[in-house]
Design an enzyme around this catalytic site. Structure first.
Site, PDB file in Angstrom:
ATOM      1  N   ASP A  67       0.772  -1.126   0.190  1.00 59.15           N
ATOM      2  CA  ASP A  67       0.067  -0.066  -0.010  1.00 59.15           C
ATOM      3  C   ASP A  67       0.836   1.188   0.028  1.00 59.15           C
ATOM      4  O   ASP A  67       2.037   1.329   0.177  1.00 59.15           O
ATOM      5  CB  ASP A  67      -1.058   0.123   1.155  1.00 59.15           C
ATOM      6  CG  ASP A  67      -0.217  -0.363   2.397  1.00 59.15           C
ATOM      7  OD1 ASP A  67       1.142  -0.529   2.483  1.00 59.15           O
ATOM      8  OD2 ASP A  67      -0.924  -0.725   3.472  1.00 59.15           O
ATOM      9  N   HIS A 137      -7.395  -4.265   9.992  1.00 58.49           N
ATOM     10  CA  HIS A 137      -7.258  -4.074   8.664  1.00 58.49           C
ATOM     11  C   HIS A 137      -5.739  -4.671   8.244  1.00 58.49           C
ATOM     12  O   HIS A 137      -4.930  -5.009   9.015  1.00 58.49           O
ATOM     13  CB  HIS A 137      -7.043  -2.540   8.367  1.00 58.49           C
ATOM     14  CG  HIS A 137      -6.041  -1.672   8.932  1.00 58.49           C
ATOM     15  ND1 HIS A 137      -6.036  -0.597   9.530  1.00 58.49           N
ATOM     16  CD2 HIS A 137      -4.772  -1.890   8.649  1.00 58.49           C
ATOM     17  CE1 HIS A 137      -4.965   0.033   9.883  1.00 58.49           C
ATOM     18  NE2 HIS A 137      -3.806  -0.751   9.392  1.00 58.49           N
ATOM     19  N   GLU A 142      -9.726  -1.501   5.144  1.00 57.36           N
ATOM     20  CA  GLU A 142     -10.261  -0.962   6.498  1.00 57.36           C
ATOM     21  C   GLU A 142     -11.759  -2.183   6.459  1.00 57.36           C
ATOM     22  O   GLU A 142     -12.277  -2.601   5.627  1.00 57.36           O
ATOM     23  CB  GLU A 142     -10.945   0.314   6.344  1.00 57.36           C
ATOM     24  CG  GLU A 142      -9.746   1.308   6.271  1.00 57.36           C
ATOM     25  CD  GLU A 142      -9.098   1.406   7.583  1.00 57.36           C
ATOM     26  OE1 GLU A 142      -9.015   0.530   8.275  1.00 57.36           O
ATOM     27  OE2 GLU A 142      -8.361   2.647   7.711  1.00 57.36           O
TER      28      GLU A 142
HETATM   29  C1  GLP Z   1      -0.605   0.545   8.457  1.00 58.78           C
HETATM   30  C2  GLP Z   1      -0.408  -0.338   7.272  1.00 58.78           C
HETATM   31  C3  GLP Z   1      -0.256  -1.814   7.633  1.00 58.78           C
HETATM   32  C4  GLP Z   1       0.113  -2.182   8.842  1.00 58.78           C
HETATM   33  C5  GLP Z   1      -0.500  -1.543  10.034  1.00 58.78           C
HETATM   34  C6  GLP Z   1       0.263  -1.955  11.132  1.00 58.78           C
HETATM   35  O1  GLP Z   1      -1.854   0.761   8.423  1.00 58.78           O
HETATM   36  N1  GLP Z   1      -0.784   0.362   6.197  1.00 58.78           N
HETATM   37  O2  GLP Z   1      -0.100  -2.457   6.488  1.00 58.78           O
HETATM   38  O3  GLP Z   1       0.204  -3.509   8.864  1.00 58.78           O
HETATM   39  O4  GLP Z   1      -0.130  -0.083   9.784  1.00 58.78           O
HETATM   40  O5  GLP Z   1       1.180  -1.005  11.635  1.00 58.78           O
HETATM   41  P1  GLP Z   1       2.346  -1.156  12.782  1.00 58.78           P
HETATM   42  O6  GLP Z   1       3.157  -2.511  12.643  1.00 58.78           O
HETATM   43  O7  GLP Z   1       2.931  -0.004  12.996  1.00 58.78           O
HETATM   44  O8  GLP Z   1       1.598  -1.520  13.893  1.00 58.78           O
END
Ligand code: GLP
Length: 246
Positions: A67, A137, A142
């Site tokens: 993404d 997500h 979402e």
């Molecule tokens: C973002 C990304 C996701 C990721 C999520 C969790 O929203 N788009 O791909 O999995 O955050 O992030 P973190 O690893 O910082 O908790």
């Protein structure tokens, strides 16, 4: 789903990196699906260490990211283009042109999404790395995203923007839109590893392991895939022990 329980983030990073390294050694032309966020950072550090110590080569590996925010140029430190260069691409011997990340700066976002989906279909992902949002997500899919969704534009929820605001100076700077691989795009991957670390992820992991298949919890779609490994640390698996904390 297979679960690998580890002690903490450090062990999680080592176990996840070991799976990626094994894949690349077995298949030097592997296509890796990559994620951003704080969770996979340590895994990328382990890949860099291994590359320096053992020379694992990425010369013929392709990477396809999940993404990207809409409207952040690749020089913006909060863009996922920047994150990937900083945390991984610049430190391994990848071949230029072998990295793919959705183009959130495109003037034709819908067309960019379609082209990205075609890219995924013609370069099947051997191993997809996933994190998980507190609301379940995956990528930026979402709650409410249909399981048959392909790469698409998404309006980020306030809770996701709040969770990601820690990287920005002000909440208002967090983009409201993103491009993400869809759930169906993710499920095309031959193998998936989902990483979860810390108590903030415990409720989501519990729901993933116990919950029903429902679009209100996007990660539950992973139950439809036959080769998913969850690597989670003790805190991320602590829901059963301490449900009152949630
Ligand atoms: C973002 C990304 C996701 C990721 C999520 C969790 O929203 N788009 O791909 O999995 O955050 O992030 P973190 O690893 O910082 O908790």
């Amino acid at each position: 789903m297979k679960i690998i329980q580890v002690e903490d983030g450090a062990e999680l990073s080592k176990r996840a990196a070991a799976l990626i390294i094994e894949k690349v050694r077995q298949k030097p032309t592997a296509v890796l699906g990559l994620a951003t966020g704080s969770t996979p950072k340590g895994t990328y550090e382990e890949l860099i260490k291994d590359h320096l110590q053992n020379g694992t080569s990425y010369a013929n590996v392709k990477t396809i990211n999940l993404d990207e925010y809409v409207g952040l140029p690749s020089e913006n430190p909060n863009s996922y283009h920047y994150f990937m260069r900083e945390n991984l691409f610049d430190h391994l011997n990848f071949t230029k042109g072998n990295h793919f990340i959705p183009d959130g700066m495109s003037q034709h976002l819908d067309r960019a999404c379609q082209a990205y989906e075609e890219l995924i279909r013609s370069n099947p992902i051997d191993l997809q790395v996933l994190g998980i949002g507190q609301n379940g997500h995956i990528g930026f899919n979402e709650p409410g995203t249909p399981f048959d969704s392909t790469t698409h534009r998404v309006q980020l929820t306030r809770s996701t923007r709040k969770a990601n605001a820690r990287f920005f100076d002000h909440f208002n700077e967090v983009p409201k839109e993103a491009i993400t691989m869809g759930i169906s795009s993710i499920l095309q991957s031959k193998e998936i590893i989902l990483l979860a670390s810390g108590v903030k992820k415990a409720e989501a992991i519990n729901r993933l392991l116990k919950g029903a298949l429902t679009i209100t919890f996007p990660a539950s779609a992973l139950n439809k895939h036959d080769n998913v490994t969850i690597i989670a640390d003790r805190e991320a698996l602590s829901y059963e022990l301490n449900p009152q904390h949630f």
